[in-house]
Design a protein around this motif. Structure first.
Motif, mmCIF file in Angstrom:
data_model
loop_
_atom_site.group_PDB
_atom_site.id
_atom_site.type_symbol
_atom_site.label_atom_id
_atom_site.label_comp_id
_atom_site.label_asym_id
_atom_site.label_seq_id
_atom_site.Cartn_x
_atom_site.Cartn_y
_atom_site.Cartn_z
ATOM 1 N N LEU A 39 172.149 22.428 -41.842
ATOM 2 C CA LEU A 39 171.212 21.304 -41.891
ATOM 3 C C LEU A 39 169.942 21.697 -42.661
ATOM 4 C CD1 LEU A 39 170.332 18.462 -41.027
ATOM 5 C CD2 LEU A 39 169.550 19.444 -38.857
ATOM 6 N N GLU A 40 169.434 22.873 -42.376
ATOM 7 C CA GLU A 40 168.235 23.343 -43.075
ATOM 8 C C GLU A 40 168.498 23.473 -44.576
ATOM 9 O OE1 GLU A 40 165.791 25.937 -39.765
ATOM 10 O OE2 GLU A 40 167.541 26.877 -40.730
ATOM 11 N N LYS A 41 169.683 23.948 -44.917
ATOM 12 C CA LYS A 41 170.035 24.087 -46.326
ATOM 13 C C LYS A 41 170.113 22.724 -46.998
ATOM 14 C CE LYS A 41 173.606 26.020 -49.351
ATOM 15 N NZ LYS A 41 174.913 26.749 -49.418
ATOM 16 N N ASP A 42 170.674 21.757 -46.292
ATOM 17 C CA ASP A 42 170.789 20.412 -46.840
ATOM 18 C C ASP A 42 169.417 19.777 -47.056
ATOM 19 O OD1 ASP A 42 172.517 17.988 -47.468
ATOM 20 O OD2 ASP A 42 171.292 17.172 -45.847
ATOM 21 N N LEU A 43 168.501 20.001 -46.100
ATOM 22 C CA LEU A 43 167.153 19.434 -46.197
ATOM 23 C C LEU A 43 166.253 20.229 -47.139
ATOM 24 C CD1 LEU A 43 166.529 18.570 -42.430
ATOM 25 C CD2 LEU A 43 166.905 16.939 -44.295
ATOM 26 N N GLY A 44 166.584 21.489 -47.321
ATOM 27 C CA GLY A 44 165.766 22.338 -48.173
ATOM 28 C C GLY A 44 164.489 22.798 -47.514
ATOM 29 N N VAL A 45 164.452 22.785 -46.178
ATOM 30 C CA VAL A 45 163.265 23.235 -45.433
ATOM 31 C C VAL A 45 163.729 24.042 -44.223
ATOM 32 C CG1 VAL A 45 161.856 21.233 -46.111
ATOM 33 C CG2 VAL A 45 163.185 21.143 -43.979
ATOM 34 N N LYS A 46 162.794 24.773 -43.647
ATOM 35 C CA LYS A 46 163.059 25.520 -42.429
ATOM 36 C C LYS A 46 162.606 24.658 -41.243
ATOM 37 C CE LYS A 46 162.278 30.138 -40.479
ATOM 38 N NZ LYS A 46 161.489 31.399 -40.643
ATOM 39 N N LEU A 47 163.490 24.474 -40.279
ATOM 40 C CA LEU A 47 163.179 23.620 -39.130
ATOM 41 C C LEU A 47 162.713 24.412 -37.913
ATOM 42 C CD1 LEU A 47 166.236 21.191 -39.394
ATOM 43 C CD2 LEU A 47 163.891 20.735 -40.105
ATOM 44 N N PHE A 48 163.129 25.669 -37.813
ATOM 45 C CA PHE A 48 162.776 26.497 -36.658
ATOM 46 C C PHE A 48 162.237 27.847 -37.121
ATOM 47 C CE2 PHE A 48 166.168 23.720 -35.058
ATOM 48 C CZ PHE A 48 165.562 23.188 -33.930
ATOM 49 N N ASP A 49 161.298 28.339 -36.352
ATOM 50 C CA ASP A 49 160.886 29.740 -36.462
ATOM 51 C C ASP A 49 161.517 30.463 -35.296
ATOM 52 O OD1 ASP A 49 159.261 29.711 -38.768
ATOM 53 O OD2 ASP A 49 157.600 28.832 -37.612
ATOM 54 N N ARG A 50 162.321 31.490 -35.612
ATOM 55 C CA ARG A 50 163.039 32.194 -34.555
ATOM 56 C C ARG A 50 162.644 33.661 -34.527
ATOM 57 N NH1 ARG A 50 169.377 31.073 -35.009
ATOM 58 N NH2 ARG A 50 169.296 32.172 -33.008
ATOM 59 N N THR A 51 162.446 34.156 -33.315
ATOM 60 C CA THR A 51 162.280 35.599 -33.097
ATOM 61 C C THR A 51 163.338 35.992 -32.084
ATOM 62 O OG1 THR A 51 160.757 35.427 -31.219
ATOM 63 C CG2 THR A 51 159.787 35.302 -33.431
ATOM 64 N N SER A 52 163.329 37.261 -31.726
ATOM 65 C CA SER A 52 164.307 37.718 -30.737
ATOM 66 C C SER A 52 164.063 37.096 -29.371
ATOM 67 C CB SER A 52 164.258 39.247 -30.618
ATOM 68 O OG SER A 52 162.950 39.668 -30.231
ATOM 69 N N ARG A 53 162.824 36.578 -29.153
ATOM 70 C CA ARG A 53 162.497 36.034 -27.831
ATOM 71 C C ARG A 53 162.220 34.528 -27.830
ATOM 72 N NH1 ARG A 53 158.458 40.472 -24.978
ATOM 73 N NH2 ARG A 53 159.930 42.254 -24.978
ATOM 74 N N THR A 56 160.735 28.196 -32.009
ATOM 75 C CA THR A 56 159.742 27.130 -32.085
ATOM 76 C C THR A 56 160.013 26.267 -33.304
ATOM 77 O OG1 THR A 56 158.235 28.534 -33.349
ATOM 78 C CG2 THR A 56 157.947 28.489 -30.947
ATOM 79 N N LEU A 57 159.534 25.028 -33.205
ATOM 80 C CA LEU A 57 159.682 24.103 -34.320
ATOM 81 C C LEU A 57 158.628 24.376 -35.378
ATOM 82 C CD1 LEU A 57 160.293 20.737 -32.433
ATOM 83 C CD2 LEU A 57 161.823 21.700 -34.153
ATOM 84 N N THR A 58 159.043 24.301 -36.625
ATOM 85 C CA THR A 58 158.066 24.330 -37.712
ATOM 86 C C THR A 58 157.422 22.940 -37.802
ATOM 87 O OG1 THR A 58 159.683 23.593 -39.353
ATOM 88 C CG2 THR A 58 159.491 25.969 -38.976
ATOM 89 N N HIS A 59 156.411 22.820 -38.633
ATOM 90 C CA HIS A 59 155.800 21.505 -38.819
ATOM 91 C C HIS A 59 156.825 20.510 -39.351
ATOM 92 C CE1 HIS A 59 152.882 18.421 -39.675
ATOM 93 N NE2 HIS A 59 153.233 18.425 -40.955
ATOM 94 N N GLU A 60 157.644 21.000 -40.310
ATOM 95 C CA GLU A 60 158.703 20.133 -40.827
ATOM 96 C C GLU A 60 159.690 19.743 -39.733
ATOM 97 O OE1 GLU A 60 157.154 22.662 -44.159
ATOM 98 O OE2 GLU A 60 157.748 22.962 -42.057
ATOM 99 N N GLY A 61 159.970 20.685 -38.846
ATOM 100 C CA GLY A 61 160.883 20.402 -37.741
ATOM 101 C C GLY A 61 160.334 19.360 -36.795
#
Length: 296
Positions: A39-53, A56-61
């Motif tokens: 989905l992110e590839k299709d939209l061309g944006v990052k929707l989530f910021d992920r860490t090991s713990r 979170t949603l990005t602004h675009e998300g």
């Protein structure tokens, strides 16, 4: 982008955990992660910021989440609307009726149907009998209230109301004060009838009744409707055979005389296409049958 991508995204955005979202969706976590990446590839944006713990949603998300919820809600509304249409609770119904039906049948049927089916759009049209039957055959109207005549191929006909014929004569006519009359007493009278192209059944039935008594009217005056017939009679142009309900209200300048031998006529019948009855029409027919059950 497919609807599943949107549903998967909403689940992750609300749970802020791929593990919990996967459990909620009853799928494994790795395929879920792949779907979100697609989905992110299709939209061309990052929707989530992920860490090991954390996730979170990005602004675009955040922006996409609001839009995604609207899409899912609209799909739900569309599904609900389709089910309502299938059940006959939503849609449009076109009902035709001869002028006579607007005085008795339709005022009993239409208000009740509208109360019970508030999301159905009703389109009412005034038609003549032949025009109404043609409109049902062509699909221009869903059901028409007409005068019943000969069977019409492909159409279902339900008699809704029948009534006795009576004779109407001008005031001062030699039979105006008669309690009853034999049709043969009218053998030499001019007759006023509703034109055949407007109501073939009514026209043919009237002349057939006279023919069965050996009467061939010396003059036949064609009117456009029963009220027009009564107007011609009131003007002294002839006599008429009309259903008694047509003169149940006080009519000036004419006298009503009962026939010695009762003759029944189908006043109004409902006609619809018999090959396929949609749910919305079935609901309407239920009201018709209940309102006029048991009537002759």
């Amino acid at each position: 982008m497919e609807l599943r991508h949107i549903r998967y995204f909403i689940a992750v955005a609300e749970e802020l955990s791929f593990g919990r979202a996967a459990a909620r969706l009853h799928i494994a976590q790795p395929p879920l992660s792949v779907q979100i990446k697609d989905l992110e590839k299709d939209l061309g944006v990052k929707l989530f910021d992920r860490t090991s713990r954390t996730t979170t949603l990005t602004h675009e998300g955040e922006v996409f989440l609001g839009e995604a919820r609207q899409i899912v809600d609209q799909v739900g509304r569309a599904r609900h609307a389709v089910h309502q249409v299938a059940a006959g609770a939503l849609g449009r119904l076109c009902v035709g009726g001869i002028p006579y039906a607007f005085a008795e049948e339709l005022p009993r049927i239409i208000p009740r149907f509208r109360r019970e089916n508030p999301h159905v759009l009703l389109d009412l049209r005034e038609v003549g009998t032949q025009d109404g039957l043609d409109a049902v055959r062509s699909g221009a109207v869903d059901i028409a209230f007409v005068r019943e005549g000969d069977p019409v191929e492909g159409l279902e006909i339900l008699p809704v109301r029948t009534c006795r014929f009576e004779v109407v004569v001008p005031l001062g006519h030699r039979l105006a004060d008669a309690g009853t009359v034999d049709l043969r007493a009218l053998a030499f009278e001019p007759f006023v009838v509703t034109a055949r192209h407007i109501s073939p059944y009514y026209f043919d039935q009237t002349l057939s009744l006279l023919a069965n008594r050996g009467i061939t009217p010396r003059t036949v005056i064609e009117a456009s409707s029963i009220p027009a017939q009564l107007g011609y009679v009131a003007c002294g142009m002839g006599v008429a055979l009309v259903p008694e309900s047509a003169t149940s209200a006080r009519v000036k300048y004419v006298s009503r005389v009962a026939l010695e031998q009762s003759v029944w006529s189908t006043e109004v019948a409902a006609a619809w296409h018999g090959s396929s009855v949609p749910a919305i029409l079935s609901r309407f027919l239920e009201v018709v049958r209940e309102e006029f059950a048991g009537q002759r």
